[in-house]
Scaffold this active site. Sequence first.
Site, short mmCIF file in Angstrom:
data_model
loop_
_atom_site.label_atom_id
_atom_site.label_comp_id
_atom_site.label_asym_id
_atom_site.label_seq_id
_atom_site.Cartn_x
_atom_site.Cartn_y
_atom_site.Cartn_z
N GLY A 30 37.47 42.44 31.06
CA GLY A 30 38.80 42.38 32.25
C GLY A 30 38.43 41.25 33.06
O GLY A 30 37.92 40.18 32.47
N SER A 31 38.43 41.33 34.42
CA SER A 31 38.54 40.19 35.46
C SER A 31 37.13 39.72 35.26
O SER A 31 37.02 38.59 36.11
CB SER A 31 38.89 40.75 36.59
OG SER A 31 40.49 41.46 36.51
N THR A 32 36.03 40.49 34.92
CA THR A 32 34.71 39.53 35.05
C THR A 32 34.74 38.38 34.32
O THR A 32 33.82 37.57 34.55
CB THR A 32 33.46 40.85 34.76
OG1 THR A 32 33.98 40.87 33.39
CG2 THR A 32 33.38 41.95 35.59
#
Lengths: 496, 482
Positions: A223-225
């Site tokens: 995801g956004s990491t």
Amino acid sequence: MNKPLRRIAIFCGLLVLALLIRDNYIQYVQADSLRTDTHNRRVAIERYATPRGDIIVDGNPITGAVKSAKDGINDFEYKRTYKDGAMWSPVTGYASQAFGATQLESIDDGILTGNDDRLFFRNTLDMLTGKKKQGGNVVTTLNAAAQKAAYQGLLKQGKGAVAAIDPKTGAILALASTPSYDPSTFAGNSTTTDSKAWTKLLKKNNPDDPLLNRALRETYPPGSTFKVVTAAAALQNGLYSSADEKTDSPLPYTLPDTRTELKNEGSIPCKNATMRVALRYSCNTVFGKIGADLGKDKMLEEAEKFGFNEQQFTPVRSSASVFPKSMDKPQTALSSIGQFETAATPLQMAMVASAVANDGTLMKPYMVDKLQAPNLDVVSQTEPEKLGEPLSKDNAQILQSMMETVVKVGTGTNAQINENGVTVGGKTGTAQHGVANSENPYAWFISYAKLADGSSPVAVAVVVEDEGANRDDISGGGLAAPIAKSVMKAVIDSKK
Amino acid sequence: MSSSTNTPTHHTSTIGSIGTPSRRNTELALLVFAVVIPVFAYANVGLAINDSVPPGLLSYGLGLGLLAGVGHLAVRKFAPYADPLLLPLATLLNGLGLVMIWRLDQSKLLRSLPNFAPAAPRQLMYTALGIGLLVVVLIFLKDHRVLQRYTYISMFGALILLLLPLVPGLGANIYGAKIWISIPGLGTLQPGEFAKIILAVFFAGYLMVKRDALALASRRFMGLYLPRGRDLGPILVVWFVSILILVFETDLGTSLLFFGMFVIMLYVATERTSWIVFGLLMSAVGAVGVASFEPHIQTRVQAWLNPLHEYKLSQAGTHDGILHSEQAMQALWAFGSGGTLGTGWGQGHSELIRFAANSDFILASFGEELGLAGIMAILVIYGLIAERGIRTALAARDPFGKLLAVGLSGGFALQVFVVAGGVMGLIPLTGMTMPFVAYGGSSVIANWALMGILIRISDTARRPAPAPAPSPDAEMTQVVRP
């Protein structure tokens, strides 16, 4: 008749010679591979003939040994025991008389049983002096307080994993996975207790798969990491040279070559936002476009510098994290925000955070500090090793300031540590997965803590298989960040 | 002609008029070693397993010493010129086997098996019976040539013994091979072991009579002497009986031993290499033919080619009851775990081979605990016995004795090869036992009887001939120097 008799004599001699040659072949040439064949029960008998050496954390053994119960004809003398087995099993693995050994118990079996070649000289001496053979110890790099914080934090949230690394050396400080198992319950060889405990843990009987080491062996969509990696790629390739430069990103952003619009979660200020703002709010549009602008090759190159597409041996093997090698432009954009086929182990994301925290230098993660002989002499000592340099020092510091903004005023405020001089940098993530995002998302948080003197003692990645998530990033910050915070705090406190 | 042939030469016949030394004291000295070594081995096992000298050490030592002594005295009295090596070598093997069997009796795993009964005391009894039989042979068989008279009786005897296991109610099918007969109250008997000796007598008697016909009446074809059709008869019969044994008793070992022994004796009798070629061809045809439809043989070939695979299958319970496929791999592990020097007596885990650890697979038990060094010593001892036997054949003065001695020792060597080769995975497993060391009454008793016959032949061969009558030829060729 004497001539044929002499020939028969030679023939009989040849028969014996053939036997002698064959015997030399199996008892000399093949001896070692037969002796150590895993199916050869003697290996297991030998393994449990003496108390195994211990696996040590912070100077205390987390394992032990007791005499096996004498039921029937059990030919194993000693049985393994574990302290806080469920908490430590992602580190130790298990050593079961009936079901074999895994992870450190298996990799360092030679040291633990005392059979390692490096102990040969000592064993020979012991044999001459009549001393019983003893096992050596495996001293780990783990931090008991950090491990406890990680495990307890995960237990509250259900399923998940934590990996924490010392960025300076690559030493692993915590490695937790839930649901877990207590290796003590099936360390023996009893068909009633041990076999039953084991059967219950198998995936086919237990959909939660407690035997899976989620910190090393499970890959999740990050995801956004993953935007941290994309930001690093942008800086390294000179696409943008500072955190506060306006990016050229429209809102809404249509994926190249398609009519699909890439959306952000909620209405956040992403149009032409700086990278700092985009990371703070976790703008899909900005980082998707950066990925598409850089193109597949540059993104792949940067991801692999961080360790993607490569198994890590700590010495326990981790699964290889995935950054896809063949994809078109829109897929590149999606991959750059941690979607499409991108998948990472918690260890991998901890490595990303640690490389940023260590001013761009990625150290090889390891969890065995040293191997000790039974008399505590050091048999081998692990030296920290550089794995690569995904970022220049300057770019790393730019990225640090961006990640610190995320924790100060962005989606990661739950990870703030309010102590003098401690700064935390981080990134949240929520990964949708399943067909049409039908399954519960994964809540991610990666972060590092910095002390007043600028040194960074810990980088951590937390993933929670989120049961109650509803909105992007809030859940990464809500569920995973507090765990990361308590792990970082435990490490900082233990440094004092 | 050189002048040297003109000088009066010394009498060079193999029949020396000067008496061969009897070597009985050599034999006695060797026997002391053959008894002392197993006694030390016994003490060693006791110390390794129970940390104490076994309580039976004295009686065991005395028992073995007594048996060896009886054997020695019988040889001294009834066969004073016998080969001095045969008795000590066999005693040593027998003693070592007893120690290993006793050691395996101590194993917890074997004790837990159903029908466990300590095997060592019974083996000691069989040894006593065997040595008793040796003494009987030496006393009553004054001259081995007497056996010639029983050529055809032997043939029937051997055939009956070989076919006995097929008799319903008498034969016992143990682990897939029907080579035992069970005698109520006495246990099981392996008639094949005795048949081996009786067959050697038959072959020797038969071939001695027919050797000229077999050797000379033949045509040359492509460098080989082809036997006449009617002379092929006997070899075909023997071949056919071997196949019968293989098919109906599924006993690869006896079949191979039986046929191999015949080919060896045929070759010695006729001095024609072509018989060997025929023998090899026929055994190849027979083996391939039978293996193509006999599942028991196929299993063994599978276990030989890929023992680990068969082991896994048997672990998974795919094979029912045929433990041999598992044991082939277990034996290899035992050998490998022993390595060069072995684990030391009493410190291995050969009981993992389970019930056959003291019989069919005893060599693997030795391999694990005595290592490569121990096995090589044992194999060399077997080799020595066979070579002393063939030496006896060389020295024998009558063709019957030559043939019988080479048949017995060649058969002995073949048996050792087939068993040891099977256990070590050199050839498929056959299910025969190592002579003298393995547990088993028939085997021990029959092999001691075999030793008795060999000792008898060697005694006759080495016995000084009565002073030769003055040769009239010698007088006539006397040349008077000018």
